[in-house]
Design a protein around this motif. Sequence first.
Motif, PDB file in Angstrom:
ATOM      1  N   SER A  23       0.896  -9.504   0.826  1.00 24.52           N
ATOM      2  CA  SER A  23       1.844  -8.825  -0.049  1.00 24.52           C
ATOM      3  C   SER A  23       1.615  -7.313  -0.011  1.00 24.52           C
ATOM      4  CB  SER A  23       1.709  -9.356  -1.481  1.00 24.52           C
ATOM      5  OG  SER A  23       2.629  -8.724  -2.330  1.00 24.52           O
ATOM      6  N   ARG A  24       0.358  -6.897  -0.011  1.00 26.81           N
ATOM      7  CA  ARG A  24       0.035  -5.468   0.064  1.00 26.81           C
ATOM      8  C   ARG A  24       0.444  -4.891   1.428  1.00 26.81           C
ATOM      9  NH1 ARG A  24       0.893  -3.119  -3.482  1.00 26.81           N
ATOM     10  NH2 ARG A  24      -0.063  -1.360  -2.444  1.00 26.81           N
ATOM     11  N   HIS A  27       4.152  -4.547   1.554  1.00 30.54           N
ATOM     12  CA  HIS A  27       4.606  -3.395   0.764  1.00 30.54           C
ATOM     13  C   HIS A  27       4.535  -2.114   1.584  1.00 30.54           C
ATOM     14  CE1 HIS A  27       4.162  -0.136  -2.239  1.00 30.54           C
ATOM     15  NE2 HIS A  27       5.095  -0.830  -2.873  1.00 30.54           N
ATOM     16  N   ASP A  28       3.505  -2.012   2.425  1.00 31.76           N
ATOM     17  CA  ASP A  28       3.292  -0.798   3.213  1.00 31.76           C
ATOM     18  C   ASP A  28       4.076  -0.761   4.522  1.00 31.76           C
ATOM     19  OD1 ASP A  28       1.556   0.113   1.253  1.00 31.76           O
ATOM     20  OD2 ASP A  28      -0.246  -0.556   2.311  1.00 31.76           O
ATOM     21  N   GLN A  87       5.924 -11.063  -4.431  1.00 33.30           N
ATOM     22  CA  GLN A  87       6.573  -9.826  -4.858  1.00 33.30           C
ATOM     23  C   GLN A  87       7.653 -10.082  -5.905  1.00 33.30           C
ATOM     24  OE1 GLN A  87       7.806  -8.152  -1.101  1.00 33.30           O
ATOM     25  NE2 GLN A  87       5.797  -7.297  -0.695  1.00 33.30           N
TER      26      GLN A  87
END
Length: 142
Positions: A23-24, A27-28, A87
């Motif tokens: 998920s991180r 996001h990036d 998310q």
Amino acid sequence: MFRGIVFAFLGGACITLQGVANSRISHDIGTWQAATVTQLTGFIMALVIYLFVRDGDLGGFRKVKPLYLAGGAFGSVIIFSEVTAIQTIGVTFTISALLIAQLLVTFLIDRFGWFGTAKSKMGAPQFIGLAMMIGGVLIMKL
């Protein structure tokens, strides 16, 4: 049996940790990019472990049905779905829903003997347990 339980808990913990990490990453750099990075690093890790352990026969690939060899492709769908869900609805609810979906599908696999597994009868205790899990998730979400 103890070893199996330990590995089941280890796998469950890693699924959760992977979902949060993906998920991180997503996001990036994006969701499909996260799936690509995860699949690539997973392949590299599995290859390195295989090179040290060498516990199988690569010639055995010829014995495996082609449909089953495509099983790893589910990984990209798993990653995309899990990242999108995390998310959208958060980690706890995502993992809870994921576990319920796994149980439902395993019930179907056991009940109908899919993928060459032995057919198993599902009785009231199994359905009550599943209903309790679903109820617990709904209570937790409220």
